[in-house]
Design a protein around this motif. Sequence first.
Motif, PDB file in Angstrom:
ATOM      1  N   VAL A  55       0.775  -1.042   0.022  1.00 31.72           N
ATOM      2  CA  VAL A  55      -0.053  -0.007  -0.094  1.00 31.72           C
ATOM      3  C   VAL A  55       0.989   1.298  -0.008  1.00 31.72           C
ATOM      4  O   VAL A  55       0.376   2.240   0.596  1.00 31.72           O
ATOM      5  CB  VAL A  55      -1.182   0.079   1.106  1.00 31.72           C
ATOM      6  CG1 VAL A  55      -2.056  -0.707   0.702  1.00 31.72           C
ATOM      7  CG2 VAL A  55      -0.212  -0.228   2.443  1.00 31.72           C
ATOM      8  N   PHE A 342      -5.006   3.671  -2.275  1.00 33.44           N
ATOM      9  CA  PHE A 342      -6.252   2.852  -2.073  1.00 33.44           C
ATOM     10  C   PHE A 342      -7.215   3.049  -3.251  1.00 33.44           C
ATOM     11  O   PHE A 342      -7.715   1.934  -3.430  1.00 33.44           O
ATOM     12  CB  PHE A 342      -6.850   3.509  -0.767  1.00 33.44           C
ATOM     13  CG  PHE A 342      -6.143   3.218   0.439  1.00 33.44           C
ATOM     14  CD1 PHE A 342      -5.774   1.996   0.841  1.00 33.44           C
ATOM     15  CD2 PHE A 342      -5.408   4.191   1.139  1.00 33.44           C
ATOM     16  CE1 PHE A 342      -4.904   1.683   2.019  1.00 33.44           C
ATOM     17  CE2 PHE A 342      -4.585   3.914   2.276  1.00 33.44           C
ATOM     18  CZ  PHE A 342      -4.296   2.635   2.462  1.00 33.44           C
ATOM     19  N   LEU A 343      -7.339   4.151  -3.986  1.00 31.26           N
ATOM     20  CA  LEU A 343      -8.138   4.244  -5.268  1.00 31.26           C
ATOM     21  C   LEU A 343      -7.790   3.056  -6.273  1.00 31.26           C
ATOM     22  O   LEU A 343      -8.175   2.201  -6.776  1.00 31.26           O
ATOM     23  CB  LEU A 343      -8.249   5.517  -5.839  1.00 31.26           C
ATOM     24  CG  LEU A 343      -9.257   5.495  -6.684  1.00 31.26           C
ATOM     25  CD1 LEU A 343     -10.718   5.440  -6.172  1.00 31.26           C
ATOM     26  CD2 LEU A 343      -9.389   6.907  -7.555  1.00 31.26           C
ATOM     27  N   TRP A 345      -5.971   0.493  -5.700  1.00 36.55           N
ATOM     28  CA  TRP A 345      -6.089  -0.721  -5.048  1.00 36.55           C
ATOM     29  C   TRP A 345      -7.781  -1.344  -5.242  1.00 36.55           C
ATOM     30  O   TRP A 345      -8.146  -2.427  -5.656  1.00 36.55           O
ATOM     31  CB  TRP A 345      -6.199  -0.816  -3.454  1.00 36.55           C
ATOM     32  CG  TRP A 345      -4.677  -1.498  -3.333  1.00 36.55           C
ATOM     33  CD1 TRP A 345      -3.614  -0.927  -3.045  1.00 36.55           C
ATOM     34  CD2 TRP A 345      -4.432  -2.708  -3.138  1.00 36.55           C
ATOM     35  NE1 TRP A 345      -2.455  -1.542  -2.784  1.00 36.55           N
ATOM     36  CE2 TRP A 345      -2.976  -2.879  -2.970  1.00 36.55           C
ATOM     37  CE3 TRP A 345      -5.058  -3.934  -3.268  1.00 36.55           C
ATOM     38  CZ2 TRP A 345      -2.285  -3.931  -2.852  1.00 36.55           C
ATOM     39  CZ3 TRP A 345      -4.272  -5.312  -3.021  1.00 36.55           C
ATOM     40  CH2 TRP A 345      -3.222  -5.196  -3.067  1.00 36.55           C
ATOM     41  N   VAL A 346      -8.833  -0.271  -4.888  1.00 37.47           N
ATOM     42  CA  VAL A 346      -9.938  -0.579  -5.383  1.00 37.47           C
ATOM     43  C   VAL A 346     -10.185  -1.089  -6.996  1.00 37.47           C
ATOM     44  O   VAL A 346     -10.782  -2.107  -7.222  1.00 37.47           O
ATOM     45  CB  VAL A 346     -10.933   0.615  -5.253  1.00 37.47           C
ATOM     46  CG1 VAL A 346     -12.330   0.390  -5.830  1.00 37.47           C
ATOM     47  CG2 VAL A 346     -10.941   1.024  -3.837  1.00 37.47           C
ATOM     48  N   ILE A 349      -8.829  -4.708  -7.122  1.00 40.64           N
ATOM     49  CA  ILE A 349      -9.699  -5.747  -6.559  1.00 40.64           C
ATOM     50  C   ILE A 349     -11.086  -5.789  -7.364  1.00 40.64           C
ATOM     51  O   ILE A 349     -11.593  -6.698  -7.549  1.00 40.64           O
ATOM     52  CB  ILE A 349     -10.296  -5.329  -5.128  1.00 40.64           C
ATOM     53  CG1 ILE A 349      -8.968  -5.034  -4.424  1.00 40.64           C
ATOM     54  CG2 ILE A 349     -11.251  -6.287  -4.765  1.00 40.64           C
ATOM     55  CD1 ILE A 349      -8.570  -6.442  -3.633  1.00 40.64           C
TER      56      ILE A 349
ATOM     57  N   PHE B  45      -7.318  -1.004   9.338  1.00 44.66           N
ATOM     58  CA  PHE B  45      -6.862   0.321   8.682  1.00 44.66           C
ATOM     59  C   PHE B  45      -7.894   1.608   8.742  1.00 44.66           C
ATOM     60  O   PHE B  45      -7.703   2.468   8.462  1.00 44.66           O
ATOM     61  CB  PHE B  45      -6.570   0.012   7.102  1.00 44.66           C
ATOM     62  CG  PHE B  45      -5.506  -0.319   7.071  1.00 44.66           C
ATOM     63  CD1 PHE B  45      -4.777  -1.518   7.314  1.00 44.66           C
ATOM     64  CD2 PHE B  45      -4.512   0.547   6.214  1.00 44.66           C
ATOM     65  CE1 PHE B  45      -3.352  -1.833   7.223  1.00 44.66           C
ATOM     66  CE2 PHE B  45      -3.063   0.138   5.908  1.00 44.66           C
ATOM     67  CZ  PHE B  45      -2.651  -1.102   6.248  1.00 44.66           C
ATOM     68  N   ILE B 116      -8.335  -5.804   3.601  1.00 47.46           N
ATOM     69  CA  ILE B 116      -8.988  -5.104   2.344  1.00 47.46           C
ATOM     70  C   ILE B 116     -10.262  -4.784   2.694  1.00 47.46           C
ATOM     71  O   ILE B 116     -10.614  -3.430   2.426  1.00 47.46           O
ATOM     72  CB  ILE B 116      -8.972  -6.067   1.082  1.00 47.46           C
ATOM     73  CG1 ILE B 116      -7.475  -6.381   0.939  1.00 47.46           C
ATOM     74  CG2 ILE B 116      -9.443  -5.292   0.035  1.00 47.46           C
ATOM     75  CD1 ILE B 116      -7.319  -7.517  -0.250  1.00 47.46           C
ATOM     76  N   VAL B 119     -10.062  -1.593   4.496  1.00 47.66           N
ATOM     77  CA  VAL B 119      -9.771  -0.599   3.821  1.00 47.66           C
ATOM     78  C   VAL B 119     -11.148   0.068   3.221  1.00 47.66           C
ATOM     79  O   VAL B 119     -11.245   1.508   3.106  1.00 47.66           O
ATOM     80  CB  VAL B 119      -8.967  -0.873   2.413  1.00 47.66           C
ATOM     81  CG1 VAL B 119      -8.822   0.202   1.414  1.00 47.66           C
ATOM     82  CG2 VAL B 119      -7.314  -0.871   3.025  1.00 47.66           C
ATOM     83  N   MET B 122     -12.555   2.155   5.839  1.00 51.19           N
ATOM     84  CA  MET B 122     -12.028   3.164   5.928  1.00 51.19           C
ATOM     85  C   MET B 122     -12.583   4.119   4.818  1.00 51.19           C
ATOM     86  O   MET B 122     -12.826   5.607   5.278  1.00 51.19           O
ATOM     87  CB  MET B 122     -10.545   3.109   5.628  1.00 51.19           C
ATOM     88  CG  MET B 122      -9.496   4.312   5.598  1.00 51.19           C
ATOM     89  SD  MET B 122      -7.982   3.692   5.202  1.00 51.19           S
ATOM     90  CE  MET B 122      -8.069   3.894   3.258  1.00 51.19           C
ATOM     91  N   PHE B 123     -12.575   3.908   3.707  1.00 53.97           N
ATOM     92  CA  PHE B 123     -13.216   4.895   2.580  1.00 53.97           C
ATOM     93  C   PHE B 123     -14.453   5.260   2.917  1.00 53.97           C
ATOM     94  O   PHE B 123     -14.969   6.572   3.157  1.00 53.97           O
ATOM     95  CB  PHE B 123     -13.182   4.239   1.238  1.00 53.97           C
ATOM     96  CG  PHE B 123     -12.221   4.443   0.318  1.00 53.97           C
ATOM     97  CD1 PHE B 123     -12.053   5.641  -0.189  1.00 53.97           C
ATOM     98  CD2 PHE B 123     -11.118   3.446  -0.090  1.00 53.97           C
ATOM     99  CE1 PHE B 123     -10.927   5.790  -1.204  1.00 53.97           C
ATOM    100  CE2 PHE B 123     -10.105   3.611  -0.826  1.00 53.97           C
ATOM    101  CZ  PHE B 123     -10.113   4.855  -1.319  1.00 53.97           C
TER     102      PHE B 123
END
Lengths: 434, 334
Positions: A55, A342-343, A345-346, A349, B45, B116, B119, B122-123
């Motif tokens: 990350v 994180f975006l 990562w989205v 996924i 997270f 995950i 996460v 978290m968002f």
Amino acid sequence: MKPFPLFILMGLALVAVGMFQSWNVALAIVNLSLISAIMALGVNIQWGYAGIFNVGIMGFAALGGVAAVLFSMPPVGEAWRAGGTGIALAGLALGATIFVVAMLVRHLSGTRRRVAVTLAIIAGYAVTRMAYDPAVDAIESVDPAATGYLGGLGLPIVLGWAAGGVLAAGVAWVVGKISLGLRSDYLAIATLGISEILLAVIKNEDWLTRGVKNVTGLPRPVPYEVELQETQWFADLALRLGQDPGALSGIFVKLLYAGLFLVVLIVLYWLSERALRSPWGRMMRAIRDNRDAAEAMGKDVTARHLQVFVLGSAVVGIAGAMLVTLDGQFTPTSYQPLRYTFLIWVMVIVGGSGNNTGSVLGAFVIWFLWVQAEPAGLWLMSIVTDRLPDDSAIAGHLLEAAPHLRLFLMGLILLIVLRFSPRGLVPERRARAG
Amino acid sequence: MTDILNAFVLFANFVFVPGLAYGAQLALGALGITLIYAVLRFSNFAHGDTMAFGAMCVILITWGMQAMGISAGPLPTALLALPFGILGAVALCLVFDRTVYRFYREQRAVPVVFVIASVGVMFMTNGLTRLIIGPDDQRFADGERFIITARDFKEMTGLAEGLAFRTTQAITIVVAVIVVIALFRFLNHSRMGKAMRAYSDNEDLALLSGINPDRVVLYTWIIAGALATIAGTLYGLDKSFKPFTYFQLLLPIFASAIVGGIGNPVGAIAGGFIIAFSEVTVTYAYKKFVSYFGWETDGLLQLLSTDYKFAVSFVILVLVLLIRPTGLFRGKVI
């Protein structure tokens, strides 16, 4: 689901944006989707191929940006004369310190090693600072409003994209050496920390990157809109298409960028697919699915992890360099982990971990939603607040807060996909047994 | 002699007292992380954003109370609002547990899936917080600002340096001590606390001896939500409330939990103070401090600029992971 119809749907959505909003917006989405797709490919190489939970994407994207700046901006001769030697000396002192410490660690042991290493580090730190501080002051005082940094090499920025990959790969090698032994949770925290540190360095070392003063006016690989409007052939083209040359030039430039990015994406995609289908790719998946078994078969898990970590980070670095090229400027404060780590990562996924096609599709879908969530949020809020009086404080607050709906939406999408379709839109292709 | 006293007062004012308050805030945050890790077995997270959400609830209720004219006299009104804020954060945690985490628990998913999912949480929490209160700085501290101001201290002692002691710092330390004592009494003496520890030690054995896992999980989220709200509110009172800073706090908090030994509450507290004091001492400029010992220099004598404070917690984290991966107080290593 087959990926092809999904791509068609995605294309139709973009065309709809072009027809109902504007082609400029649609192409802006396409360009950033292409860059995001490359970043997602990088993450997929690490996570989908090898199961490495990194990350710290933001840090490597920013490094790519730094490389593009250092490669393409013209050098600042005066700054080099003022502090170049000092910086070189400081670098030398730092290198010597690392060398001495490494030697001490190798040849001594016990308390003597601890004392000697501590002393060497203190001495090295003091000497480095002695060379470094005056040099930095000298460089940063050279016309601080315009330069105040060493500048770059003044080479074409497209070559800087490769440099972005190389720089990110180099740093990833060091980072990987330190942190890849950790198990997944710890690795996540470690990489999160590393990306924050990389950003802190980029923001503070003004002599190298101008820090928060930003680097603007990066050279472009495509012509400027204004220049384009002045050429004869473009004026003819605009006349023939019956378009306003001003608007057309914006679209034309965006199309050129899209073409460049598409070429890079196709090359990287092709290479990734080749790697995935090769014996190397099978080995990586074997390590991901059962690390112990792969190790027992004689695979060097640590070395392979390091290799895939470096490769994935290099791909992210290339995308980072392309990003600053598109923006035409490097702004360290714009790097936020939610957006750049994180975006992405989205995207991976949602698209489907382990599948390159899925990552590309995920990048397009998620970036599209990320951009369109803002007008959609405003529209939603305007319906909600319709019944409230115009001067209502709540209505004003809701309308103002509408853009933040996108974070909520991204979380929701991630959770829904993770729960109901954990393999993503385009699941990984599994080899048939037997 | 006066010089040495001055030097120490200076040090206390800029390093020791702020470090103590910051350490207490980190320790409370790390306790939440460590409890979730011990019982639910994943790194959460979303904890930083839970802190922001809880603090936001407290702020909204504080504003309501201020509007109604309720105040706590010299103390900040936020202390009165704290229990209500805790309810908000606990409700949020429980909703997410029901809708998100429970499914994966029943599936016995691997830890990284939980991470995950966190996460995603978290968002959503981050989005909610920004949606409700906006991304900007909010100030909600009221009451007396100082217990001792720097000037009073100088007049009292006749020293050249002042030692200011802010109300928020005192409250942070007092509240943290109370919370920690209550938590340890709960974990060590109550039936539920013992059940939680047993569950954390060995899940199967705990289930065999008739411990209800749902209740253990429920209590864990209640305590984690409460700790997050308290930590978030204290941090917001002491510094200022901005949703994004809470996300950034995640790193020092994780570092505290891991340095102390993740899964171990004593370790979380020790880790919090270690990280806080390292950050403050390494980024403090010692120029004036050494001048009291007769050493005048041109440089600031600052080891690292304050912007590198994340680097400090991270370097400690890496060193601990490499040298003693279980942390200082033997946490869990799975």
